[in-house]
Design an enzyme around this catalytic site. Structure first.
Site, PDB file in Angstrom:
ATOM      1  CE  LYS A  60     100.332 104.393  69.915  1.00  0.00           C
ATOM      2  NZ  LYS A  60      99.454 105.402  70.548  1.00  0.00           N
ATOM      3  CG  HIS A 102      94.810 106.949  86.622  1.00  0.00           C
ATOM      4  ND1 HIS A 102      93.986 107.353  87.627  1.00  0.00           N
ATOM      5  CD2 HIS A 102      95.629 106.031  87.167  1.00  0.00           C
ATOM      6  CE1 HIS A 102      94.282 106.713  88.735  1.00  0.00           C
ATOM      7  NE2 HIS A 102      95.289 105.910  88.482  1.00  0.00           N
TER       8      HIS A 102
END
Length: 116
Positions: A60, A102
């Protein structure tokens, strides 16, 4: 130089009990021994999900490529201080920063840097 930025978030449940085919599609030859050395299913899920998210963020950040770039051409490794770093055969001279974080069920990765 042009600044680049990519972000990706994934559900870690996608990486539970990952098949060998999925592992081979995501991890580079440099990452596989690190993954295989992990003994906890939870850590394997976090490692695989983190690498996937970082590589998605990498793609991206660049948005378009002069040629197709496979996940296996990108390695997310550790610096001496334990922080993640990205190595790739695509625009290998670019300086990139990567951050991976995370929770129990989500992982997020951010890739930033400059490219020519």
């Amino acid at each position: 130089m042009r600044p680049i930025l990519g972000v990706d978030m994934e559900d870690l449940r996608r990486f539970e009990n990952a098949s060998e085919a999925l592992v081979n599609r995501i991890l580079s030859d440099l990452e596989k021994p690190l993954y295989e050395a992990l003994t906890s299913a939870k850590r394997k899920k976090e490692f695989l999900g983190g690498r996937f998210a970082a590589k998605e963020a990498y793609k991206k950040a660049y948005q378009t490529f002069e040629r197709p770039v496979a996940f296996t051409e990108v390695s997310v490794l550790k610096n001496a201080d334990g922080s993640p770093t990205i190595m790739s055969t695509y625009k290998s001279d670019d300086v990139l920063l990567v951050s991976i974080s995370h929770t129990d069920d989500r992982v997020i990765a951010v890739v930033s840097g400059e490219t020519t």
